[in-house]
Design an enzyme around this catalytic site. Structure first.
Site, PDB file in Angstrom:
ATOM      1  N   TYR A  74     -14.843   7.074  -1.206  1.00  0.00           N
ATOM      2  CA  TYR A  74     -13.497   7.648  -1.250  1.00  0.00           C
ATOM      3  C   TYR A  74     -13.292   8.432  -2.541  1.00  0.00           C
ATOM      4  O   TYR A  74     -12.854   9.581  -2.526  1.00  0.00           O
ATOM      5  CB  TYR A  74     -12.450   6.533  -1.124  1.00  0.00           C
ATOM      6  CG  TYR A  74     -11.026   7.047  -1.166  1.00  0.00           C
ATOM      7  CD1 TYR A  74     -10.432   7.542  -0.011  1.00  0.00           C
ATOM      8  CD2 TYR A  74     -10.292   7.048  -2.343  1.00  0.00           C
ATOM      9  CE1 TYR A  74      -9.128   8.018  -0.028  1.00  0.00           C
ATOM     10  CE2 TYR A  74      -8.990   7.524  -2.377  1.00  0.00           C
ATOM     11  CZ  TYR A  74      -8.417   8.006  -1.221  1.00  0.00           C
ATOM     12  OH  TYR A  74      -7.135   8.491  -1.248  1.00  0.00           O
ATOM     13  N   THR A 109       2.890   2.991   1.518  1.00  0.00           N
ATOM     14  CA  THR A 109       2.494   3.234   2.901  1.00  0.00           C
ATOM     15  C   THR A 109       2.181   1.897   3.565  1.00  0.00           C
ATOM     16  O   THR A 109       1.909   0.899   2.887  1.00  0.00           O
ATOM     17  CB  THR A 109       1.232   4.119   2.982  1.00  0.00           C
ATOM     18  OG1 THR A 109       0.148   3.429   2.361  1.00  0.00           O
ATOM     19  CG2 THR A 109       1.460   5.468   2.320  1.00  0.00           C
TER      20      THR A 109
END
Length: 174
Positions: A74, A109
């Site tokens: 990532y 989130t």
């Protein structure tokens, strides 16, 4: 395969890149890097025909500071997005095509909140954010609108870090 080591207090913690994670590494790079690359590749010809435009690539604060938890694919993919953004910006600047990146900090989130599933984990994450809170989706939308608007007409190749001050701080006050 030992990739690096981190000193944690008085002990050394090995950080490995596990060959068993090859599928995860490939999927992460395919989505986060190749997805952005192919999006740009297909959008730039349309922007040429239109006489210009604004591309906003999504990176992350970890592209600038790295991550303290193992997420090498990532982090690497988001760093590559920044490099690609800068190069595309230079290549297409005279075609009135602006290419910038938006690097969010930790956001409230569903995915992050499910990972940080206790108040202690959330508090620990926020220790690194000078503003002391998670970002909101509406704040990222406002930053993207700015990058897309004429108000940012002299910006290209930039990385807009919307991260509550995370990348500006080494140690934050409590």
């Amino acid at each position: 395969m030992r990739c690096a080591s981190l000193k944690e207090g008085a002990r050394i913690v090995a950080v490995d890149i596990d060959p068993a994670n090859e599928e995860t590494i490939n999927k992460t790079l395919a989505v986060n890097l190749k997805g952005v690359l192919y999006g740009c590749r297909h959008q730039i010809p349309a922007m040429r025909r239109a006489g210009g435009g604004s591309i906003i690539n999504t990176a992350s604060f970890v592209a600038s500071v790295g991550a303290a938890t193992p997420q090498i694919a990532y982090t690497a993919s988001k760093g590559a997005v920044l490099s690609m953004t800068r190069e595309l910006a230079v290549i297409h600047a005279r075609e009135n095509i602006r290419v910038n990146a938006l690097s969010p900090g930790p956001l409230r989130t569903e995915l992050l909140m499910s990972y940080l599933d206790t108040e202690e984990k959330r508090r620990r994450r926020l220790v690194h954010v000078p503003m002391g809170r998670f970002g909101e989706a509406a704040e990222m939308a406002a930053a993207a609108l700015f990058l897309a608007s004429a108000d940012s007409s002299y910006m290209t190749g930039a990385n807009l870090q919307v991260d509550g001050g995370l990348t500006a701080a080494y140690v934050t006050p409590e």
